[in-house]
Design an enzyme around this catalytic site. Structure first.
Site, short mmCIF file in Angstrom:
data_model
loop_
_atom_site.label_atom_id
_atom_site.label_comp_id
_atom_site.label_asym_id
_atom_site.label_seq_id
_atom_site.Cartn_x
_atom_site.Cartn_y
_atom_site.Cartn_z
N CYS A 113 0.81 -1.22 0.00
CA CYS A 113 0.00 0.00 0.00
C CYS A 113 0.84 1.27 0.00
O CYS A 113 0.36 2.34 -0.36
CB CYS A 113 -0.95 0.01 1.20
SG CYS A 113 -2.12 -1.37 1.19
N HIS A 251 -3.36 7.43 2.70
CA HIS A 251 -3.73 6.13 2.12
C HIS A 251 -5.14 5.79 2.58
O HIS A 251 -5.47 5.90 3.77
CB HIS A 251 -2.74 5.07 2.58
CG HIS A 251 -3.17 3.67 2.29
ND1 HIS A 251 -3.62 3.29 1.04
CD2 HIS A 251 -3.22 2.56 3.07
CE1 HIS A 251 -3.94 2.00 1.07
NE2 HIS A 251 -3.71 1.54 2.29
N ASN A 281 -10.06 0.06 -0.15
CA ASN A 281 -8.60 0.12 -0.11
C ASN A 281 -8.06 -0.42 -1.43
O ASN A 281 -8.15 -1.62 -1.69
CB ASN A 281 -8.08 -0.71 1.07
CG ASN A 281 -6.57 -0.66 1.21
OD1 ASN A 281 -5.86 -0.23 0.31
ND2 ASN A 281 -6.07 -1.12 2.34
#
EC number: 2.3.1.180
Length: 324
Positions: A113, A251, A281
């Site tokens: 990520c 994020h 996500n």
């Protein structure tokens, strides 16, 4: 001196969205349960013809158009992904070919990520050192391919998508914070936490793709501290106070993590860009997707001070401070 400036942005999403109610039809969950714990209302899922490469190509083309450039103007492509089309070659070279680029070079970065933050920092270093003049930095993922769709603790969280930026070297008169471009960047990793967030397969071990596994509570506990430390380090490196920040682009993992991080940093939620409700996500695509959204809807404007951050498996984490 040279500073790296984002000249254009772009994004791409699969055609199909998947709502919480639709997920509740095949795993024991509900819309209210997912929203309360994650803030996610829907995510996009790639069909069999949509891949990390195809989504990356689409996002890159939009970024080039917004930058008023063509692929001939690009020297390098850096792709952040944990879900490449093939084990090798790098998906970046497939994107390079699809865009009609036969010069320069292209490669992948895998930092889960945090991938886009790592890729953007790498691109910044290449520009400042003279290796390249313009770089396409892309985050593209198809995490739906590595999800266990029977595991409600993970399958509700992730989605597919891509985001891209054109990074360009520009000469500035002095190293002052008022000049546009990347002001500071900080990257970190610690392999002691590998078993907190990982995929339980790979070509060198199980010889299978495997599925994503996560200890959610542990990830949350570490994420807030790691994210805020990286952001504070970025502010310190640039000699800028957090009170001067215009926009925080985190994020998009989980709304609770975003809110807790903003609170610890003393950043008002009206300065925080949130797209996790619509995208879920999307791993390395998350930050450029959120950034593109905020630029296209007019929130982020020229001269704004913008902080990007991410944290992912490994653990890896980092932050980048930009004067837009």
């Amino acid at each position: 001196m040279i500073r790296s400036v984002i000249r254009g942005v772009g994004s791409a999403l699969p055609k199909k969205s998947l709502s919480n109610d639709e997920i509740a039809k095949f795993v024991e969950t509900s819309d209210s349960w997912i929203v309360q714990r994650t803030g996610i209302r829907q995510r996009y899922i790639a069909n069999e013809n949509e891949t990390t490469v195809s989504l990356g190509v689409e996002a890159a083309r939009v970024a080039l158009i917004n930058a008023n450039l063509t692929i001939k103007d690009i020297d390098c492509i850096i792709l952040a992904t944990s879900t490449p089309n093939h084990t090798f070659p790098a998906s970046a070279v497939e994107i390079q070919h699809a865009l009609g680029m036969s010069h320069g070079f292209a490669f992948d970065i895998q930092a889960v990520c945090s991938g886009f933050i790592f890729a953007l920092t790498t691109g910044d270093a290449y520009l400042r050192s003279g290796v390249a003049k313009r770089i396409l930095v892309i985050g593209s993922e198809t995490f739906s391919r590595i999800l266990d769709w029977k595991d409600r603790t993970t399958c509700v969280l992730f989605g597919d998508g891509a985001g891209a930026v054109v990074l360009e070297a520009q000469e500035i008169q002095s190293d002052v914070a008022l000049e546009c471009g990347i002001l500071s960047a900080k990257l970190y990793s610690n392999g002691a936490y590998v078993n907190k967030l990982y995929v339980d397969g790979g070509p060198s071990t199980t010889q299978t793709t495997g599925y994503l596994r996560m200890e959610g509570r542990e990830v949350f506990k570490y994420a807030v501290c790691m994210i805020t430390d990286a952001v504070d380090d970025c502010f310190a490196a640039a000699g800028i106070n957090s009170s001067q920040l215009d926009w925080f682009v985190p994020h998009q993992a989980n709304k609770r993590i975003i809110e807790a991080s903003a609170k610890k940093l003393g950043i008002s939620m009206d300065k925080v860009i949130i797209t996790v409700d619509q995208h879920g996500n999307t791993s390395a695509a998350s930050v450029p997707l959120a950034l593109t959204t905020a630029i296209c809807d007019g929130r982020i404007k020229k001269g704004d001070l913008v902080m990007l951050e991410a944290m992912g498996g490994g653990f890896t984490w980092g932050a980048i401070l930009i004067r837009w």
